[in-house]
Scaffold this active site. Sequence first.
Site, PDB file in Angstrom:
ATOM      1  N   SER A   1       0.854  -1.185   0.000  1.00 43.42           N
ATOM      2  CA  SER A   1       0.000   0.000   0.000  1.00 43.42           C
ATOM      3  C   SER A   1       0.890   1.234   0.000  1.00 43.42           C
ATOM      4  CB  SER A   1      -0.873   0.011   1.259  1.00 43.42           C
ATOM      5  OG  SER A   1      -1.528   1.253   1.431  1.00 43.42           O
TER       6      SER A   1
ATOM      7  N   TYR B   1      -2.269  -1.429  10.324  1.00 43.37           N
ATOM      8  CA  TYR B   1      -2.256  -1.503   8.863  1.00 43.37           C
ATOM      9  C   TYR B   1      -0.908  -1.032   8.323  1.00 43.37           C
ATOM     10  CZ  TYR B   1      -3.857  -0.962   4.037  1.00 43.37           C
ATOM     11  OH  TYR B   1      -3.997  -1.061   2.678  1.00 43.37           O
TER      12      TYR B   1
ATOM     13  N   LYS C   1       1.857  -3.267   6.320  1.00 43.74           N
ATOM     14  CA  LYS C   1       2.166  -2.944   4.925  1.00 43.74           C
ATOM     15  C   LYS C   1       3.644  -2.581   4.761  1.00 43.74           C
ATOM     16  CE  LYS C   1      -1.777  -3.911   3.189  1.00 43.74           C
ATOM     17  NZ  LYS C   1      -1.908  -5.082   2.293  1.00 43.74           N
TER      18      LYS C   1
END
Length: 292
Positions: free
Chosen positions: A161, A174, A178
């Site tokens: 991401s 998150y 990532k």
Amino acid sequence: MTSSTESARDSALASSLAARLFGGRTAVVTGASSGIGAGLARHAAGLGMKLVLADIAAERLAAFAEDLRATGAEVDAVVTDVADPAAVEALADHAYTRFGVVDLLVNNAGIMAMGYSWEIPAERWDTMLRVNIGGYANGIRAFVPRMLERGEQAWVVNVSSIGGLLPSPLMAPYGATKFAALALTESLHHELRMKGAPIQVSVVTPGAVRSEIFRAARPGEGAPPEVVGFADRLQTLSDEHGLTPQEHAERVFTMVAEGKYWVIPQPETLREALPARMETILAQADPRIPPD
């Protein structure tokens, strides 16, 4: 020749390259029943690939697989918890039994949690680590040895991401996972080069893509208003300015077909932010939240 005509020509040539390279081959896509994963699977089917789709959402996965079959695609759906190494091995066994070979592995399955780092429950942290990092490691362990044994051209594509390059507040699990996906992918790239293997590794860093990821991660009743507002702003950005999953998938397959390691579908999102981040690191300056 107008720029729009040139752009259309270049797009057609890129699509033709991807179709020639991937048509008739077999792909495994995790997290395939919605969002980015569904876009990648649908585009792969349009290129003429045979598909094994994996997701933990059984009903949604079955419906999506049936939708693709209705277009003439050859598709199998395997309900899979990517956090479970045995389940991913079973996925690989199924794919190789069904199609005899897997040419392309797309590690995409991932989940989101939002909130202050210290307020996100331990079990949610653990689940995100097991899915967003462990799921990719499990995919690599299950499929790469078989690709190496075959000794022919293959691809491993890990979806990270823009959040793996630019950390954000209120999304610590998150961002951490990532970032880890970037490190895992680059290590894999180097290892396969050391082996002299004909396996191309690519990492995808999506920006805003239209999906329900932020809506699904929106904190419930009692959450701090700034967390709820942050989730809503990100979902609005996705809804109003994000690529469609289909647009995103076309860009991804084009860049993978071109042999790129860095698959950055929206480079404009990084042109200013990434150099500014590097300058902050080199200057050993305190991080700052970029302005809206």
